[in-house]
Every structure is written in C-alpha cells, then in structure tokens.
Design an enzyme around this catalytic site. Structure first.
Site, PDB file in Angstrom:
ATOM      1  N   SER A 170      22.089  33.257  12.003  1.00  0.00           N
ATOM      2  CA  SER A 170      21.883  33.489  10.578  1.00  0.00           C
ATOM      3  C   SER A 170      22.885  32.746   9.703  1.00  0.00           C
ATOM      4  O   SER A 170      22.969  31.532   9.744  1.00  0.00           O
ATOM      5  CB  SER A 170      21.918  34.992  10.318  1.00  0.00           C
ATOM      6  OG  SER A 170      21.597  35.253   8.991  1.00  0.00           O
ATOM      7  N   HIS A 171      23.665  33.498   8.937  1.00  0.00           N
ATOM      8  CA  HIS A 171      24.601  32.922   7.975  1.00  0.00           C
ATOM      9  C   HIS A 171      25.933  32.544   8.618  1.00  0.00           C
ATOM     10  O   HIS A 171      26.802  31.981   7.950  1.00  0.00           O
ATOM     11  CB  HIS A 171      24.860  33.951   6.874  1.00  0.00           C
ATOM     12  CG  HIS A 171      25.327  35.250   7.447  1.00  0.00           C
ATOM     13  ND1 HIS A 171      24.482  36.069   8.163  1.00  0.00           N
ATOM     14  CD2 HIS A 171      26.533  35.847   7.463  1.00  0.00           C
ATOM     15  CE1 HIS A 171      25.154  37.131   8.590  1.00  0.00           C
ATOM     16  NE2 HIS A 171      26.401  37.008   8.177  1.00  0.00           N
ATOM     17  N   ASP A 209      20.005  30.884   3.641  1.00  0.00           N
ATOM     18  CA  ASP A 209      21.000  30.847   4.717  1.00  0.00           C
ATOM     19  C   ASP A 209      20.543  30.014   5.903  1.00  0.00           C
ATOM     20  O   ASP A 209      19.531  29.305   5.824  1.00  0.00           O
ATOM     21  CB  ASP A 209      21.336  32.274   5.163  1.00  0.00           C
ATOM     22  CG  ASP A 209      20.172  32.922   5.881  1.00  0.00           C
ATOM     23  OD1 ASP A 209      19.022  32.523   5.618  1.00  0.00           O
ATOM     24  OD2 ASP A 209      20.410  33.823   6.705  1.00  0.00           O
ATOM     25  N   ASP A 214      18.974  30.521   8.749  1.00  0.00           N
ATOM     26  CA  ASP A 214      17.613  30.630   9.279  1.00  0.00           C
ATOM     27  C   ASP A 214      16.585  30.954   8.207  1.00  0.00           C
ATOM     28  O   ASP A 214      15.429  31.260   8.517  1.00  0.00           O
ATOM     29  CB  ASP A 214      17.558  31.666  10.405  1.00  0.00           C
ATOM     30  CG  ASP A 214      17.976  33.055   9.965  1.00  0.00           C
ATOM     31  OD1 ASP A 214      18.800  33.158   9.031  1.00  0.00           O
ATOM     32  OD2 ASP A 214      17.485  34.047  10.536  1.00  0.00           O
ATOM     33  N   ASP A 258      16.203  33.421   5.958  1.00  0.00           N
ATOM     34  CA  ASP A 258      15.713  34.746   5.560  1.00  0.00           C
ATOM     35  C   ASP A 258      16.498  35.353   4.399  1.00  0.00           C
ATOM     36  O   ASP A 258      16.010  36.235   3.714  1.00  0.00           O
ATOM     37  CB  ASP A 258      15.622  35.712   6.759  1.00  0.00           C
ATOM     38  CG  ASP A 258      16.920  35.875   7.516  1.00  0.00           C
ATOM     39  OD1 ASP A 258      17.934  35.278   7.097  1.00  0.00           O
ATOM     40  OD2 ASP A 258      16.919  36.603   8.531  1.00  0.00           O
ATOM     41  N   ARG A 259      17.719  34.869   4.149  1.00  0.00           N
ATOM     42  CA  ARG A 259      18.492  35.416   3.036  1.00  0.00           C
ATOM     43  C   ARG A 259      18.309  34.559   1.780  1.00  0.00           C
ATOM     44  O   ARG A 259      17.927  33.401   1.870  1.00  0.00           O
ATOM     45  CB  ARG A 259      19.986  35.440   3.376  1.00  0.00           C
ATOM     46  CG  ARG A 259      20.324  36.343   4.515  1.00  0.00           C
ATOM     47  CD  ARG A 259      21.819  36.359   4.728  1.00  0.00           C
ATOM     48  NE  ARG A 259      22.159  37.320   5.763  1.00  0.00           N
ATOM     49  CZ  ARG A 259      23.306  37.965   5.832  1.00  0.00           C
ATOM     50  NH1 ARG A 259      24.247  37.743   4.936  1.00  0.00           N
ATOM     51  NH2 ARG A 259      23.542  38.817   6.797  1.00  0.00           N
ATOM     52  N   LYS A 280      12.878  39.431   6.295  1.00  0.00           N
ATOM     53  CA  LYS A 280      13.230  39.060   4.936  1.00  0.00           C
ATOM     54  C   LYS A 280      12.951  37.572   4.771  1.00  0.00           C
ATOM     55  O   LYS A 280      12.910  36.841   5.749  1.00  0.00           O
ATOM     56  CB  LYS A 280      14.668  39.428   4.633  1.00  0.00           C
ATOM     57  CG  LYS A 280      15.723  38.906   5.586  1.00  0.00           C
ATOM     58  CD  LYS A 280      17.035  39.587   5.249  1.00  0.00           C
ATOM     59  CE  LYS A 280      18.203  39.059   6.059  1.00  0.00           C
ATOM     60  NZ  LYS A 280      18.293  39.649   7.402  1.00  0.00           N
TER      61      LYS A 280
HETATM   62  C1  G16 Z   1      21.206  40.868   9.489  1.00  0.00           C
HETATM   63  C2  G16 Z   1      20.169  41.956   9.380  1.00  0.00           C
HETATM   64  C3  G16 Z   1      20.237  42.603   8.037  1.00  0.00           C
HETATM   65  C4  G16 Z   1      21.641  43.102   7.761  1.00  0.00           C
HETATM   66  C5  G16 Z   1      22.623  41.967   7.893  1.00  0.00           C
HETATM   67  C6  G16 Z   1      24.062  42.423   7.781  1.00  0.00           C
HETATM   68  O1  G16 Z   1      20.874  39.841   8.630  1.00  0.00           O
HETATM   69  O2  G16 Z   1      18.876  41.443   9.583  1.00  0.00           O
HETATM   70  O3  G16 Z   1      19.321  43.652   8.025  1.00  0.00           O
HETATM   71  O4  G16 Z   1      21.723  43.659   6.480  1.00  0.00           O
HETATM   72  O5  G16 Z   1      22.486  41.374   9.164  1.00  0.00           O
HETATM   73  O6  G16 Z   1      24.342  43.289   8.831  1.00  0.00           O
HETATM   74  P1  G16 Z   1      25.815  43.787   9.119  1.00  0.00           P
HETATM   75  O7  G16 Z   1      26.266  44.467   7.857  1.00  0.00           O
HETATM   76  O8  G16 Z   1      25.690  44.712  10.281  1.00  0.00           O
HETATM   77  O9  G16 Z   1      26.665  42.570   9.397  1.00  0.00           O
HETATM   78  P2  G16 Z   1      20.930  38.325   9.101  1.00  0.00           P
HETATM   79  O10 G16 Z   1      20.499  37.533   7.912  1.00  0.00           O
HETATM   80  O11 G16 Z   1      22.374  38.102   9.467  1.00  0.00           O
HETATM   81  O12 G16 Z   1      20.023  38.236  10.265  1.00  0.00           O
END
Ligand code: G16
Length: 543
Positions: free
Chosen positions: A113-114, A277, A279, A281-282, A376
């Site tokens: 992800s990010h 981000d 991938d 989704d954000r 997302k």
């Molecule tokens: C993932 C989850 C999200 C979550 C985020 C942060 O996002 O899909 O639902 O809100 O992580 O999670 P945490 O607070 O546990 O670090 P992504 O975009 O990183 O896949």
C-alpha cells in the site's frame, strides 16, 4: 513441465494484519518465505484446483519476481485460469472489479500500500475473496493457521512468462490471461459518473493536479483525466510507476504529498488536487487553499452522492471505521439512513456492502469507496468529487464551508508515533486498558472523561464478533480520543492517537484543527503518560 514438490519449514509470524501480510522486502525474499505463504493461502481456501484467480500488484520492488512465483505455484496446484495485469500491474480497486466482473474465485494483490518500496523497504501480499473484497477475519485466521503447519509447497519447473503484452498463454494446464489493467476499470468509472459534465468542467477552464506518487494509478489517471476527460497534459504528476516510488512514500497525506499541498496553498494553485497511494485505493482531496480530511470527505461525498448518476436514487447507508470522525453520522441522520461503525480494516465493510445495507464506506486513513467494488478506491473518490463540483460549480472550500454550516464540523486529527519499541507500546495500551474503568468522572486539564471503553464489533449480517479493536475515551461535550496500534507497519509498533471534537453549525467553524484539538491532545497525553513511556514529545506524523 514437471510439478515439483518442495519440503519446507513453517515461518513464524506470517499472520495477516489489517490488510494482508506486510513485511520487509528482504523477509519476503528469503528462500521459501513467499512460497510458504502462498501455499498456505491455497491450502486455507480448499486448494485452487479448477479455480480462477486474479493477480496483480503495485509494481514495487520484487513485484515482478513474486508474480512469476505465484503463477508457477497456481499452475502446479491445478488452477484453471490466472488473470494477470500486463507487466504484473493492477491497482487494488481494479483487481476487486476484475474479480467481480469475471466471476473469479478470488485474487492475490501484491502491495504494501502506502509503505515505501525497495529492497530495504516493504512488500506485502493479500488475498481477496470472490466478492472482490479483502478476506474476512475467518479466512485470514485460517490462512495464519495454515502457515503454522505447512511442510511442503508445489511449483512448476518452468521459465518466467512474458507479461509485457496483452495475450493469452498457458502454464502447464493453466490458462494465463494477460489483461490491460486499465480498460475495464475505466469503463466502470464511465458507467458511474457523468463524463460529459466532467468534460464540460475541464473545458470551462477548471484546473486540477493529480499526484500518482510514482505508483500504480499513473496509467489509470492519465487514461481517465487526460485522455477521456480532456484535462491538459501534465494534469497527472509522477505518472510513471516505479519500483521504489521515486524513493518516496506513496502515501497521499500532507506529509508525503507535501509538494502537492504546497501547490494548492499557493496563489497560483489549481482549483482541485488529489493524490493516491501505492496500490490506488487511498486518496487525498485538496482544493485551492484547503485540505479536506478523509472523514470530512466521506461526509461530503455522502451528502452529495445523489448528484452523480450512479447514486441519483440516494444511498442505502454509510459505514465508517470506528476511529473515523462522526461527520458522516450527521449526514446519515439527516437523510434517515443507517450508519455503521466498524473496526479498522476495509474487510469489515464487505458484509454490509454485500447485504445492500450500505452504499458508501470510508476511513480516516484516506480510504473511501462504494458498492461498485469491495475495496476502497482512490480514483473513484476523485471522480465523485469532480462530479459534485461539476454540478454545484462551487470551489472545494465553499462546498466544505457549506457542509459545516449545515451539519457542524467534527474537528479531527490523527497523531502517529512510529517505530516505537513494540514492548513499550503494548505496555502503554495494556496499562491504559487496566485503568479504563476508573477514568469516567476524572478531569485532565479542561477535559472531563464521561466514558472509556474497548471497542468491539458485532457484524449485523453474519453475527461475527471482533474484540479489542481500539480504546475509546469520551469527554464532556462529545469530544473523543481513540488509541490503537497499527496493523500495517513493519518497523516496531506504530501508536495511532485519533482526536475529535464537534462544533455545531453556529460555532466557530474555521479554527486550525491542531488548535481546536489542543486540550484533548493534552488530556490524552496526560492520561496515557505517553511522553514518559515512549520518550516522544511530539508525533512523527500528523494528518
Ligand atoms: C489498510 C486497511 C485500512 C486501514 C489502514 C490503516 O489500508 O485496508 O482499512 O484503515 O490499513 O490500518 P492501520 O491503522 O492498522 O495501520 P491500506 O491502504 O494500507 O491497505
């Protein structure tokens, strides 16, 4: 082609977190590590013989090698068909869409992800189920159990497949379909939004910048904004995906997308700006001179969704993760629709979306989406904002002010303390947990605690229970602090402190958030003893 069966020893710690398994890239590159996790996924879902899976990733370092490993293993395990993104690329929302559109049995998405990419950065892998959404807890628990006992995996004795062209080929008896990762997704967006109105918006001189952050959304954003909607060349910045995201963090927030924020805050800035981000989704939404918090963005989208064709009959309900501000709850109240509070993690929205109980979902962590997919979706959020602006013909700032004057403002901020010693962070949470019951009635500075608890979720669709999903401290006047440890970090522990204070429509709506939240932040620091315990006097990241 020969099927090879290798003995292996289970690796410790292959427990999927908030969103799949995320580790340092070098951990994933250890001999057998990826193979053990992939075989464990296959074993936990009853094997992949005769099944169709979608595979793609955000293009980060090791993406290309990992995809080849997965294809060989899927073929050796008897998969019927593997649908792969060209060059191994596919955004998370596009993968979710393709799983649904093709009626696939699930998908494997390679992304952290990010988090940054590179041999010394992060890598990740998550499994999505046939509804296109992240595997629910029951499945991730089964995968984790399988990782503990795995003793062999299967692969094929064969060379890499060329993924550079759109083609259909085979690996053993498995059909491999290499697809353009953008086409189907762009078609879906055209169905949801009024592209004529968006084209007219750009023709009227409306200016925009989209920062793809050297990540997977570059080709998608170019196709949508510049090719289909007629925005000028250069509207999309950092549009070519790179293995290390241009050595940055592909995290669309005011820290890591600072150049974009600086641009919209300058006198010559564009009318609208957004970023996505690693991938895809954000999302982050900005207007000339203003940053829109993800919580406010969800509320504004919910209040205005009916202006886009896909939602013109209204939305069924809204869901937000517990730490997300209650701004959208006020919209749900006004529209007389249901609003759900779920644990952090997009996987908790799946059942509500599948059951038609909610149409829009969102999280404070820069995620918003709808029932069009089960993830997302950053570009979807940008297009819905554009559709709203195209109809209302107001600036982002005016849309937001109008929203606050109607519903009031939930001042909101998240403070992250990163790379803490894991033991120290766990002790802080454990100690606070022990004291939660004694907090009600106590005052800390100007703030008096009315209630403190641990959030648990009872899924209204299938009755599944999720406990220990964050500590909540409520203060007089409706303010709140939430504390939890991140489930996506790879360095020690990250403590997230979420702060919120509500100001009614007639109140002061234009304070600086950190000033509006100062008393709650100070009270929370006192309650937790954060500085003494961690040695940190300020957060590493404020969003
Ligand atoms: C993932 C989850 C999200 C979550 C985020 C942060 O996002 O899909 O639902 O809100 O992580 O999670 P945490 O607070 O546990 O670090 P992504 O975009 O990183 O896949």
């Amino acid at each position: 082609m020969t099927i090879l069966t290798y003995d292996c020893t289970a690796f410790d710690g292959q427990k999927p977190g908030t969103s799949g398994l995320r580790k340092k890239t070098r951990v994933f590159m250890k001999p057998g590590y990826l193979e053990c996790f992939v075989q464990s996924i296959f074993n936990a879902i009853g094997g992949v013989a005769g099944k169709t899976l979608v595979v793609g990733g955000d293009g980060r370092f090791f993406n290309a090698e990992a995809i080849q490993t997965i294809l060989r293993m899927a073929a050796a395990n008897g998969a019927e068909c593997m649908i792969v993104g060209q060059d191994g690329l596919m955004s998370t929302p596009a993968a979710s869409h393709l799983i649904r559109k093709r009626g696939a049995d699930g998908g494997l998405i390679l992304s952290a992800s990010h988090n940054p990419g590179g041999i010394d950065a992060d890598f990740g892998l998550k499994f999505n189920t046939a509804n296109g959404g992240p595997a629910p807890e029951s499945v991730t628990d089964a995968i984790f159990e399988a990782t503990k006992t795995i003793d062999h995996y299967k692969t094929l004795d064969t060379a890499d497949i060329d993924l550079t062209g759109i083609a259909e080929t085979a690996l053993g008896d498995t059909r491999i379909e290499i697809e353009d990762p953008v086409v189907d997704y762009a078609m879906l967006m055209e169905e949801l939004f009024d592209f004529d109105a968006l084209r007219a918006l750009f023709e009227s001189g409306f200016t925009m910048r989209f920062d793809a952050m050297h990540a997977v959304t570059g080709p998608y954003a170019k196709a949508l904004f510049e090719d289909l909607l007629g925005a000028p060349d250069g509207t999309v910045m950092n549009a070519v995906p790179s293995m290390d995201f241009g050595k940055g963090h592909p995290d669309p927030n005011p820290i890591w997308a600072k150049p974009l924020v600086d641009l919209v805050m300058s006198p010559d800035g564009p009318d609208f700006a957004a970023a996505s981000d690693g991938d895809g989704d954000r999302n982050m939404i900005l207007g000339k001179g203003i940053y829109v918090t993800p919580s406010d963005s969800l509320a504004v989208l919910a209040a205005n969704a009916h202006l886009a064709p896909a939602y013109e009959r209204g939305i069924a309900g809204i869901a937000r993760s517990m730490p997300t501000s209650a701004a959208c709850d006020r919209v749900a109240d006004a529209y007389g629709i249901e609003c759900f509070e779920t644990p952090t993690g997009w996987k908790y929205f799946g059942n509500l979306l599948d059951a038609g109980r909610v149409t829009l979902c969102g999280e404070e962590s820069a995620g918003t989406g709808s029932d069009h997919v089960r993830e997302k979706d950053g570009l979807w959020a940008v297009l819905l904002w554009l559709n709203i602006l195209a109809v209302r013909r107001m600036s982002v700032k005016d849309v937001l002010l109008d929203h606050w004057q109607t519903y009031g403002r939930n001042y909101y901020s998240r403070h992250d303390y990163e790379a803490l010693d894991t033991g120290t962070a766990q002790e802080l949470i454990a100690d606070l947990t022990d004291r939660l019951d004694s907090l009600a009635g106590q005052s800390f500075g100007a703030c008096t605690v009315t209630k403190a608890d641990i959030f648990s979720y009872f899924d209204p669709v299938d009755g599944a229970q999720s406990h220990n999903q964050g500590l909540r401290i409520f203060f007089e006047g409706g303010s709140r602090a939430v504390l939890r440890l991140s489930g996506t970090g790879t360095d020690g522990a990250t403590l997230r402190v979420y702060l919120e204070r509500y100001e009614g429509p007639a109140g002061d709506l234009t304070l600086t958030p950190q000033i509006a939240l100062h008393e709650i932040a100070t009270a929370t620091a006192e309650i937790t003893g954060l500085a003494v315990r961690t040695g940190r006097t300020a957060p590493d990241v404020i969003t």
